[in-house]
Write a protein that holds these residues in place. Structure first.
Motif, PDB file in Angstrom:
ATOM      1  N   PRO A  28      54.156  30.547   3.073  1.00  0.00           N
ATOM      2  CA  PRO A  28      54.818  31.580   2.277  1.00  0.00           C
ATOM      3  C   PRO A  28      54.288  32.986   2.567  1.00  0.00           C
ATOM      4  O   PRO A  28      55.058  33.942   2.612  1.00  0.00           O
ATOM      5  CB  PRO A  28      54.530  31.157   0.838  1.00  0.00           C
ATOM      6  CG  PRO A  28      54.380  29.670   0.921  1.00  0.00           C
ATOM      7  CD  PRO A  28      53.690  29.431   2.242  1.00  0.00           C
ATOM      8  N   ARG A  32      56.572  36.114   3.728  1.00  0.00           N
ATOM      9  CA  ARG A  32      56.575  37.331   2.906  1.00  0.00           C
ATOM     10  C   ARG A  32      56.227  38.549   3.758  1.00  0.00           C
ATOM     11  O   ARG A  32      56.814  39.627   3.575  1.00  0.00           O
ATOM     12  CB  ARG A  32      55.599  37.180   1.743  1.00  0.00           C
ATOM     13  CG  ARG A  32      55.844  38.179   0.640  1.00  0.00           C
ATOM     14  CD  ARG A  32      54.982  37.933  -0.589  1.00  0.00           C
ATOM     15  NE  ARG A  32      55.529  36.839  -1.388  1.00  0.00           N
ATOM     16  CZ  ARG A  32      54.933  35.664  -1.567  1.00  0.00           C
ATOM     17  NH1 ARG A  32      53.768  35.399  -1.016  1.00  0.00           N
ATOM     18  NH2 ARG A  32      55.491  34.740  -2.307  1.00  0.00           N
ATOM     19  N   PRO A  38      61.317  37.532  -1.768  1.00  0.00           N
ATOM     20  CA  PRO A  38      62.691  37.020  -1.806  1.00  0.00           C
ATOM     21  C   PRO A  38      63.482  37.632  -2.956  1.00  0.00           C
ATOM     22  O   PRO A  38      62.914  38.053  -3.965  1.00  0.00           O
ATOM     23  CB  PRO A  38      62.499  35.513  -2.010  1.00  0.00           C
ATOM     24  CG  PRO A  38      61.178  35.385  -2.682  1.00  0.00           C
ATOM     25  CD  PRO A  38      60.337  36.522  -2.162  1.00  0.00           C
ATOM     26  N   THR A  41      64.510  32.822  -6.053  1.00  0.00           N
ATOM     27  CA  THR A  41      63.768  31.604  -5.724  1.00  0.00           C
ATOM     28  C   THR A  41      64.252  30.480  -6.623  1.00  0.00           C
ATOM     29  O   THR A  41      64.678  30.717  -7.754  1.00  0.00           O
ATOM     30  CB  THR A  41      62.243  31.766  -5.927  1.00  0.00           C
ATOM     31  OG1 THR A  41      61.986  32.050  -7.292  1.00  0.00           O
ATOM     32  CG2 THR A  41      61.669  32.859  -5.046  1.00  0.00           C
ATOM     33  N   GLU A  53      60.829  24.444  -2.506  1.00  0.00           N
ATOM     34  CA  GLU A  53      61.116  25.774  -3.014  1.00  0.00           C
ATOM     35  C   GLU A  53      62.037  26.466  -2.018  1.00  0.00           C
ATOM     36  O   GLU A  53      61.810  26.407  -0.813  1.00  0.00           O
ATOM     37  CB  GLU A  53      59.817  26.561  -3.176  1.00  0.00           C
ATOM     38  CG  GLU A  53      59.986  27.869  -3.880  1.00  0.00           C
ATOM     39  CD  GLU A  53      58.659  28.504  -4.267  1.00  0.00           C
ATOM     40  OE1 GLU A  53      58.700  29.522  -4.959  1.00  0.00           O
ATOM     41  OE2 GLU A  53      57.594  27.987  -3.892  1.00  0.00           O
ATOM     42  N   TRP A  55      63.727  30.123  -0.985  1.00  0.00           N
ATOM     43  CA  TRP A  55      63.714  31.570  -1.143  1.00  0.00           C
ATOM     44  C   TRP A  55      64.990  32.105  -0.519  1.00  0.00           C
ATOM     45  O   TRP A  55      65.297  31.812   0.643  1.00  0.00           O
ATOM     46  CB  TRP A  55      62.527  32.185  -0.422  1.00  0.00           C
ATOM     47  CG  TRP A  55      61.188  31.888  -1.025  1.00  0.00           C
ATOM     48  CD1 TRP A  55      60.901  31.019  -2.031  1.00  0.00           C
ATOM     49  CD2 TRP A  55      59.945  32.455  -0.625  1.00  0.00           C
ATOM     50  NE1 TRP A  55      59.552  31.019  -2.280  1.00  0.00           N
ATOM     51  CE2 TRP A  55      58.942  31.893  -1.433  1.00  0.00           C
ATOM     52  CE3 TRP A  55      59.579  33.379   0.342  1.00  0.00           C
ATOM     53  CZ2 TRP A  55      57.605  32.234  -1.307  1.00  0.00           C
ATOM     54  CZ3 TRP A  55      58.247  33.727   0.469  1.00  0.00           C
ATOM     55  CH2 TRP A  55      57.267  33.160  -0.353  1.00  0.00           C
ATOM     56  N   THR A  56      65.729  32.922  -1.243  1.00  0.00           N
ATOM     57  CA  THR A  56      66.967  33.504  -0.747  1.00  0.00           C
ATOM     58  C   THR A  56      66.774  34.993  -0.489  1.00  0.00           C
ATOM     59  O   THR A  56      66.265  35.716  -1.359  1.00  0.00           O
ATOM     60  CB  THR A  56      68.104  33.287  -1.755  1.00  0.00           C
ATOM     61  OG1 THR A  56      68.228  31.882  -2.000  1.00  0.00           O
ATOM     62  CG2 THR A  56      69.419  33.832  -1.232  1.00  0.00           C
ATOM     63  N   TYR A  57      67.171  35.405   0.715  1.00  0.00           N
ATOM     64  CA  TYR A  57      67.124  36.808   1.127  1.00  0.00           C
ATOM     65  C   TYR A  57      68.550  37.283   1.352  1.00  0.00           C
ATOM     66  O   TYR A  57      69.155  36.989   2.383  1.00  0.00           O
ATOM     67  CB  TYR A  57      66.298  36.967   2.414  1.00  0.00           C
ATOM     68  CG  TYR A  57      64.826  36.728   2.194  1.00  0.00           C
ATOM     69  CD1 TYR A  57      63.995  37.779   1.836  1.00  0.00           C
ATOM     70  CD2 TYR A  57      64.279  35.470   2.332  1.00  0.00           C
ATOM     71  CE1 TYR A  57      62.641  37.568   1.623  1.00  0.00           C
ATOM     72  CE2 TYR A  57      62.930  35.251   2.122  1.00  0.00           C
ATOM     73  CZ  TYR A  57      62.117  36.304   1.765  1.00  0.00           C
ATOM     74  OH  TYR A  57      60.780  36.103   1.556  1.00  0.00           O
ATOM     75  N   SER A  63      68.310  31.746   3.760  1.00  0.00           N
ATOM     76  CA  SER A  63      67.523  31.015   2.773  1.00  0.00           C
ATOM     77  C   SER A  63      66.426  30.288   3.526  1.00  0.00           C
ATOM     78  O   SER A  63      66.679  29.680   4.568  1.00  0.00           O
ATOM     79  CB  SER A  63      68.388  30.000   2.024  1.00  0.00           C
ATOM     80  OG  SER A  63      69.323  30.669   1.209  1.00  0.00           O
TER      81      SER A  63
END
Length: 75
Positions: A28, A32, A38, A41, A53, A55-57, A63
């Motif tokens: 992560p 990051r 993100p 989440t 988990e 994470w969407t950007y 993702s």
């Protein structure tokens, strides 16, 4: 000491992802550093008990899916 500084610089380079792209097995923290925090989440637990988990950007349309603390896919 120049040897210490060179060793620290090499360690930092080794910690940076190659080619600037998110890849499998990244942590992560590495993701990051590349993409920032993100936008969204979500967390769930797989039937196997593994933590997943996502994470969407939104700004890059990706993702990133982590299982047990490492990237397993980029969608």
């Amino acid at each position: 000491d120049s040897r210490t500084a060179a060793g620290e610089a090499m360690g930092k380079e080794a910690d940076q992802p190659q080619g600037g792209a998110v890849t499998e097995n990244m942590t992560p923290d590495q993701v990051r550093r590349l993409l920032g925090p993100p936008d969204e989440t979500s967390t769930d637990t797989l039937p196997s008990g593994a933590a997943r988990e996502t994470w969407t950007y939104k700004n890059v349309g990706k993702s990133v899916v982590f299982e047990n603390g490492v990237v397993v896919s980029v969608q």
